[in-house]
Design a protein around this motif. Structure first.
Motif, mmCIF file in Angstrom:
data_model
loop_
_atom_site.group_PDB
_atom_site.id
_atom_site.type_symbol
_atom_site.label_atom_id
_atom_site.label_comp_id
_atom_site.label_asym_id
_atom_site.label_seq_id
_atom_site.Cartn_x
_atom_site.Cartn_y
_atom_site.Cartn_z
ATOM 1 N N ARG A 1 0.853 -1.187 0.000
ATOM 2 C CA ARG A 1 0.000 0.000 0.000
ATOM 3 C C ARG A 1 0.888 1.235 0.000
ATOM 4 N NH1 ARG A 1 -2.305 -3.063 4.103
ATOM 5 N NH2 ARG A 1 -1.750 -1.611 5.773
ATOM 6 N N ALA A 2 0.458 2.266 -0.692
ATOM 7 C CA ALA A 2 1.170 3.542 -0.719
ATOM 8 C C ALA A 2 0.150 4.670 -0.683
ATOM 9 C CB ALA A 2 2.037 3.651 -1.962
ATOM 10 N N PHE A 3 0.388 5.664 0.171
ATOM 11 C CA PHE A 3 -0.523 6.793 0.313
ATOM 12 C C PHE A 3 0.266 8.089 0.424
ATOM 13 C CE2 PHE A 3 -3.294 3.383 1.609
ATOM 14 C CZ PHE A 3 -4.550 3.799 1.220
ATOM 15 N N LEU A 4 -0.300 9.148 -0.150
ATOM 16 C CA LEU A 4 0.183 10.510 0.048
ATOM 17 C C LEU A 4 -1.013 11.374 0.452
ATOM 18 C CD1 LEU A 4 2.602 11.071 -2.972
ATOM 19 C CD2 LEU A 4 3.231 10.807 -0.568
ATOM 20 N N ARG A 5 -0.817 12.220 1.436
ATOM 21 C CA ARG A 5 -1.895 13.099 1.900
ATOM 22 C C ARG A 5 -1.353 14.512 2.069
ATOM 23 N NH1 ARG A 5 -4.815 11.720 7.501
ATOM 24 N NH2 ARG A 5 -2.704 12.169 8.268
ATOM 25 N N GLY A 6 -2.129 15.483 1.616
ATOM 26 C CA GLY A 6 -1.724 16.868 1.755
ATOM 27 C C GLY A 6 -2.924 17.748 2.055
ATOM 28 N N GLY A 7 -2.642 18.902 2.619
ATOM 29 C CA GLY A 7 -3.730 19.820 2.919
ATOM 30 C C GLY A 7 -3.251 21.008 3.712
ATOM 31 N N ALA A 8 -4.205 21.790 4.149
ATOM 32 C CA ALA A 8 -3.914 22.993 4.934
ATOM 33 C C ALA A 8 -4.832 23.023 6.146
ATOM 34 C CB ALA A 8 -4.112 24.250 4.089
ATOM 35 N N LEU A 9 -4.280 23.427 7.290
ATOM 36 C CA LEU A 9 -5.021 23.473 8.538
ATOM 37 C C LEU A 9 -4.802 24.823 9.216
ATOM 38 C CD1 LEU A 9 -3.999 19.946 9.870
ATOM 39 C CD2 LEU A 9 -6.224 20.552 8.915
ATOM 40 N N TYR A 10 -5.881 25.391 9.720
ATOM 41 C CA TYR A 10 -5.800 26.631 10.483
ATOM 42 C C TYR A 10 -5.990 26.312 11.959
ATOM 43 C CZ TYR A 10 -6.791 31.215 12.394
ATOM 44 O OH TYR A 10 -6.745 32.353 13.160
ATOM 45 N N ARG A 11 -5.236 26.985 12.825
ATOM 46 C CA ARG A 11 -5.318 26.738 14.255
ATOM 47 C C ARG A 11 -5.197 28.032 15.039
ATOM 48 N NH1 ARG A 11 -1.638 26.942 18.261
ATOM 49 N NH2 ARG A 11 -2.202 25.856 20.173
ATOM 50 N N ASP A 12 -6.053 28.161 16.075
ATOM 51 C CA ASP A 12 -5.788 29.087 17.157
ATOM 52 C C ASP A 12 -6.144 28.376 18.456
ATOM 53 O OD1 ASP A 12 -8.537 29.338 17.622
ATOM 54 O OD2 ASP A 12 -8.708 31.176 16.466
ATOM 55 N N ASP A 13 -6.194 29.079 19.561
ATOM 56 C CA ASP A 13 -6.370 28.410 20.851
ATOM 57 C C ASP A 13 -7.677 27.646 20.957
ATOM 58 O OD1 ASP A 13 -3.943 29.301 21.702
ATOM 59 O OD2 ASP A 13 -4.736 31.068 22.752
ATOM 60 N N ASP A 14 -8.748 28.133 20.339
ATOM 61 C CA ASP A 14 -10.066 27.540 20.516
ATOM 62 C C ASP A 14 -10.671 26.969 19.246
ATOM 63 O OD1 ASP A 14 -10.191 28.193 23.276
ATOM 64 O OD2 ASP A 14 -10.698 30.270 22.732
ATOM 65 N N LEU A 15 -9.977 27.061 18.121
ATOM 66 C CA LEU A 15 -10.563 26.627 16.859
ATOM 67 C C LEU A 15 -9.486 26.115 15.907
ATOM 68 C CD1 LEU A 15 -12.999 26.526 14.874
ATOM 69 C CD2 LEU A 15 -12.379 28.861 14.203
ATOM 70 N N SER A 16 -9.767 24.972 15.282
ATOM 71 C CA SER A 16 -8.919 24.452 14.209
ATOM 72 C C SER A 16 -9.826 23.913 13.108
ATOM 73 C CB SER A 16 -8.005 23.326 14.714
ATOM 74 O OG SER A 16 -7.122 23.776 15.706
ATOM 75 N N TYR A 17 -9.427 24.129 11.867
ATOM 76 C CA TYR A 17 -10.196 23.579 10.750
ATOM 77 C C TYR A 17 -9.274 23.478 9.548
ATOM 78 C CZ TYR A 17 -10.554 28.550 9.571
ATOM 79 O OH TYR A 17 -10.273 29.863 9.298
ATOM 80 N N GLY A 18 -9.693 22.670 8.571
ATOM 81 C CA GLY A 18 -8.835 22.534 7.406
ATOM 82 C C GLY A 18 -9.423 21.626 6.356
ATOM 83 N N PHE A 19 -8.586 21.284 5.389
ATOM 84 C CA PHE A 19 -8.971 20.477 4.233
ATOM 85 C C PHE A 19 -7.816 19.524 3.929
ATOM 86 C CE2 PHE A 19 -8.734 19.703 -0.332
ATOM 87 C CZ PHE A 19 -10.030 19.282 -0.629
ATOM 88 N N LEU A 20 -8.124 18.236 3.756
ATOM 89 C CA LEU A 20 -7.109 17.225 3.488
ATOM 90 C C LEU A 20 -7.520 16.362 2.302
ATOM 91 C CD1 LEU A 20 -6.519 16.077 7.176
ATOM 92 C CD2 LEU A 20 -4.915 17.414 5.797
ATOM 93 N N LEU A 21 -6.577 16.097 1.417
ATOM 94 C CA LEU A 21 -6.779 15.229 0.258
ATOM 95 C C LEU A 21 -5.757 14.107 0.296
ATOM 96 C CD1 LEU A 21 -7.917 14.505 -2.579
ATOM 97 C CD2 LEU A 21 -6.224 16.107 -3.528
ATOM 98 N N SER A 22 -6.241 12.865 0.144
ATOM 99 C CA SER A 22 -5.368 11.694 0.200
ATOM 100 C C SER A 22 -5.521 10.881 -1.075
ATOM 101 C CB SER A 22 -5.736 10.825 1.413
ATOM 102 O OG SER A 22 -5.040 9.589 1.381
ATOM 103 N N LEU A 23 -4.386 10.424 -1.630
ATOM 104 C CA LEU A 23 -4.353 9.563 -2.805
ATOM 105 C C LEU A 23 -3.573 8.301 -2.455
ATOM 106 C CD1 LEU A 23 -3.418 12.246 -5.507
ATOM 107 C CD2 LEU A 23 -5.713 11.471 -4.881
ATOM 108 N N GLY A 24 -4.132 7.155 -2.804
ATOM 109 C CA GLY A 24 -3.452 5.915 -2.449
ATOM 110 C C GLY A 24 -3.730 4.790 -3.432
ATOM 111 N N GLU A 25 -2.953 3.736 -3.298
ATOM 112 C CA GLU A 25 -3.144 2.547 -4.126
ATOM 113 C C GLU A 25 -2.777 1.302 -3.335
ATOM 114 O OE1 GLU A 25 -2.660 2.575 -8.381
ATOM 115 O OE2 GLU A 25 -1.187 0.958 -8.220
#
Length: 297
Positions: A55-79
């Motif tokens: 199995r092989a996977f790559l995942r990338g994305g961006a995440l925002y963080r502060d003391d009370d809130l985190s959110y983001g977007f992640l994309l993963s490709l694998g085989e």
């Protein structure tokens, strides 16, 4: 029929959010890039023959963080690559895996941490249509800091199933327990982990190096192409891997992981498009080994 299974679990996206929490004291955006390669040694099948896989996977994305809130977007490709000793009787060929998640974590006025991760996923044999392998779901949970060293709380997952109106609905547990300065226990996952559970016992050997013993239940279902033993059907590979890992983290934004272990209770299942089972074969316990990395910047 809805299936209810007790699990200890972390969803895709949760470790990435937690990683950014410990990487810096400053608020803002963080880019996440991680990957995994793992190989399974040859294993005998109960119906005859044998197979190995990788199995092989790559995942990338961006995440925002502060003391009370985190959110983001992640994309993963694998085989998933399968090598059956008797190719003419192989239930399927290589399988592709695409995942999108949008994790969100926030702190309530009462101090609880709430985590929600809606997810989209496509799992399909190479020559099948990606749309025919589409599923979706959500993982959510809440934790409380019950002591200076223990954070714990309930969670649940709800995911659609291929070729079925059923929902895979299950309760779960999130835990982060710093037992001593060096020993900790917590839920965990990685790039390429399935919807299955994960729990790790970790020993911090030095500032940059740690050892961990981890296990989870893995179950991957995917759409088959229109040839083979079950045209347009569904394949399933399930197992319980147990691995010993060495983790090296030279700085907060970079980590490497090497692991070796065994896959137990392995099973390959083949279903027709109607959902009827064509075959179900267990496979012997198999040696697995792999490498992983994570980069934050």
């Amino acid at each position: 029929m809805t299936r209810r299974i007790w699990r200890v679990m972390a969803a895709a996206g949760l470790p990435a959010l937690m990683a950014t929490e410990g990487s810096t004291q400053q608020s803002g955006w963080t880019t996440v890039f991680d990957g995994l390669v793992v190989a399974q040694d040859d294993a005998n099948l109960s119906g005859g023959g044998s197979f190995s896989s990788s199995r092989a996977f790559l995942r990338g994305g961006a995440l925002y963080r502060d003391d009370d809130l985190s959110y983001g977007f992640l994309l993963s490709l694998g085989e998933y690559s399968y090598d059956f000793a008797t190719p003419g009787a192989a239930p399927w060929d290589d399988v592709r895996d695409i995942r999108i998640s949008a994790p969100v974590r926030f702190r309530t006025n009462g101090g609880a941490k709430v985590f929600v991760s809606p997810q989209l996923r496509w799992d399909y044999e190479n020559d099948a249509s990606a749309s025919d392998g589409f599923t979706y779901g959500v993982f959510a949970g809440v934790t409380w800091q019950v002591s200076p060293n223990l954070e714990i709380g309930p969670a649940f997952g709800a995911f659609s199933e291929l070729e079925s109106n059923d929902i895979d609905l299950f309760p779960a547990l999130l835990v982060n327990w710093q037992m001593t300065d060096q020993w900790s226990l917590g839920t965990s996952t990685a790039a390429g982990a399935s919807q299955g559970p994960g729990v790790s016992l970790r020993y911090q050997a030095s500032r940059s190096t740690s050892l961990s013993l981890s296990t989870r239940y893995e179950r991957t279902r995917f759409r088959l192409d229109n040839t083979g033993l079950a045209p347009g059907g569904i394949g399933q590979d399930s197992s319980v891997p147990v691995v010993l890992s060495v983790d090296y983290k030279p700085n907060p934004g970079l980590s490497f992981n090497a692991f070796v272990g065994m896959e137990f209770d392995g099973e390959l299942k083949l279903e027709e498009s109607s959902g009827a089972t064509v075959s179900r074969q267990s496979y012997d316990d198999a040696l697995i080994a792999g490498l992983a990395f994570r980069v934050l910047f």
